[in-house]
Design an enzyme around this catalytic site. Structure first.
Site, PDB file in Angstrom:
ATOM      1  CB  SER A   1      -0.949  -0.052   1.192  1.00 27.85           C
ATOM      2  OG  SER A   1      -1.987   0.883   1.077  1.00 27.85           O
TER       3      SER A   1
ATOM      4  CG  HIS B   1      -5.173  -2.924   0.020  1.00 34.58           C
ATOM      5  ND1 HIS B   1      -4.539  -2.475  -1.112  1.00 34.58           N
ATOM      6  CD2 HIS B   1      -4.688  -2.178   1.050  1.00 34.58           C
ATOM      7  CE1 HIS B   1      -3.717  -1.497  -0.782  1.00 34.58           C
ATOM      8  NE2 HIS B   1      -3.783  -1.302   0.522  1.00 34.58           N
TER       9      HIS B   1
ATOM     10  CG  ASP C   1      -5.856  -3.037  -4.258  1.00 36.47           C
ATOM     11  OD1 ASP C   1      -6.615  -2.415  -3.497  1.00 36.47           O
ATOM     12  OD2 ASP C   1      -4.720  -3.394  -3.932  1.00 36.47           O
TER      13      ASP C   1
END
Length: 551
Positions: free
Chosen positions: A221, A476, A447
């Site tokens: 991320s 994710h 995602d």
């Protein structure tokens, strides 16, 4: 407006600090010409590491330490802060060891202290034993010192309705402006120095303190932004790097949020379709549109009759309801509980599954958590629109095609409208990949938090990279969920640097994990409170947890 007066004053007072924030992002020696490969101060001013046992009964070998780093890397002998670290040391013979691998789960601002024990446990022992696994809390967060808190009660329930049609825009604007003001009132000395570049320089301070010429890195991320930034600053100090669920290297944070809104709508549509196929379990209809109508029905009912959030304080209104559900776009193992919440409310007017889900997924902690760090990174790194009329028009256009998440996401980021350290109009650090060794990228096509476009853009920015794509949606951060195609690729790279052999933009494609089995998550009998396992917030290693909470 009266509520803006304090923030406007702070904006005027912060002009010099905003400029300083740009200088911090450069962080180069005088005359060094700004950022470039391996740009570095002659002396970073970091302290030393004194490792001691973390006293962790589950992982006795885990060691902890604190590291002094400068607030401002252009002033390495100036004020210091502390970074909290832990490590799971390598146990392989010295000749087989591969050095430290620094780990970051995203956020921005999430703790990485859970990662060494967990991720090392996901890798075959003969590979895990060759690395020193290093977790850390980014500057200003969690166990690092200081832990920045702007408003400990910002997320307390019941919050204003997210939907602008409900007449709550003024309340949210006041709330967001107040948050920016509260942050600046106490933390003006640190907030401009919490950017991704500052955090990347902390990574290099950790490397120096470890006494290592190179590091390995895994980031998910926002951790992909952190890793790619480190690689741009210090390419010769990267040995191996893995980026999982990728933020595009050129998109502004404001535009990234709009992409998220559209992808979260797709994930909510997928949830509705999955639930409709399980009508025999949830009894919400066989048409996805019927499931969405049931969701809207619950939210509308909560506007007039909010639900007791116990054991969390306050009431669950429409905002808390939305917060409970958006995480399904990050982790589809939440879908059975989410479908149960709607089914129980609509078919039986049973609110217990909703209270349980809220406590597990959305109830706030003791303070505002990583939210100050989130804002300090995102609001400072780009120039955000400052005009509410612009936001209102622009976001309405997004909401027209993505109503599930747009206004939730908008108000979560609204403090950037008032942030006293205006971002760099040139955007984030340009990523070219020059001088980097081969990098391994992982990205899902569906995602919600880091849309697919970001993975493709990072692949284009990093000529040495190999991109592995999961064709479909599930999680994710797609590694470490039992998908052998993905996890084995990661292991091979860590073992000896082996990369997928495919040519072109996508080097390898993997199938997604199978969708969860529809089950009705039965709550405790009426009159009994939920057990600890039902109501307790999730740990990062729980299968239903959301890890890299970039919004």
């Amino acid at each position: 407006m009266l509520f803006m007066r304090k923030v406007i004053t702070l904006l005027s007072a912060a002009t010099a600090i905003a400029v300083l924030g740009g200088a911090t992002a450069v962080g180069a020696e005088p005359g060094a010409g700004g950022l470039g490969p391996d740009s570095v101060l002659a002396d970073t001013g970091q302290g030393t590491l004194a490792w001691s046992s973390c006293e962790d009964p589950d992982t006795p070998a885990l060691q902890c330490a604190m590291l002094d780093v400068p607030v401002d890397y252009s002033k390495p002998r100036g004020r210091k802060i502390k970074i909290k670290l832990n490590r799971l040391p390598a146990t392989a013979p010295k000749e087989k060891r591969q050095g430290p691998i620094l780990l970051n789960p995203g956020g921005p601002g999430n703790s990485g202290l859970w990662m060494p024990a967990y991720i090392a446990g996901q890798v075959p022992a003969d590979v895990a034993s060759t690395y020193d696994w290093i977790g850390f809390d980014p500057r200003g967060t969690n166990g690092s010192e200081p832990h920045v808190v702007c408003d400990a009660h910002y997320f307390d329930a019941e919050r204003p309705d997210y939907q602008v049609s409900q007449g709550t825009a003024k309340a949210w604007l006041k709330k967001a402006a107040g948050y920016a003001s509260d942050c600046a009132a106490e933390w003006s000395w640190l907030l401009p120095h919490m950017t991704t570049v500052d955090n990347a320089r902390d990574l290099d301070s950790i490397r120096r303190a470890l006494g290592e010429p190179k590091i390995n890195f895994y980031g998910g991320s926002w951790g992909t932004t952190l890793g790619s930034t480190y690689g741009q600053l210090f390419p010769s100090r990267v040995r191996r790097m893995v980026l999982d669920s990728i933020v595009g290297p050129t998109i502004t944070w404001y535009e990234h949020n709009k992409l998220q809104d559209k992808e979260h709508q797709r994930r909510f549509d997928a949830f509705a379709a999955w639930t409709a196929k399980a009508d025999s379990v949830y009894h919400l209809g066989t048409d996805p549109a019927a499931v969405k109508r049931a969701y809207d029905q619950v939210e509308a009912a909560l506007r007039t009759d909010p639900v007791d959030a116990a054991p969390a304080p306050g009431k669950i209104g429409p905002a808390e309801f939305e917060d409970t559900f958006y995480g399904g776009g990050y982790n589809f193992l939440r879908w059975p509980r989410m479908a149960t919440v709607i089914s129980a409310y609509v078919t039986q007017h049973d609110t217990r599954p909703l209270a349980i889900a809220y406590n597990r997924y959305a109830a706030p902690g003791e303070d505002d958590g990583s939210f100050p760090a989130y804002n300090a990174v995102q609001c400072t790194e780009n120039a955000w629109p400052r005009d509410w009329e612009y936001w209102k028009k622009d976001q309405a256009e997004v909401n027209a095609v993505a109503p599930f998440y747009t206004y939730n996401n908008m108000w979560y980021n609204a403090a950037c409208m008032f942030w006293p350290y205006e971002g760099n109009r040139a955007g984030r650090l340009k990523i070219t990949g020059k001088g980097l060794p081969p990098v391994l990228l992982f990205q899902s096509t569906e995602d919600g938090a880091t849309p697919y476009e970001g993975g493709l853009a990072m692949r284009e920015a990093l000529p040495s990279a190999k991109l592995v794509v999961q064709d479909g949606g599930s999680f994710h951060e797609i590694l470490f969920h039992g998908n052998a195609c993905l996890d084995d690729t990661f292991t091979a790279y860590l073992r000896d640097g082996t990369l997928p052999s495919g040519k072109g933009r996508i080097a390898k494609t993997c199938a997604p994990t199978a969708e969860p089995t529809p089950v009705y998550v039965t709550p405790p009998p009426a009159g009994k409170t939920a057990g600890a396992a039902d109501a307790a917030p999730l740990s990062p290693t729980d299968p239903e947890a959301v890890r890299g909470t970039l919004r």
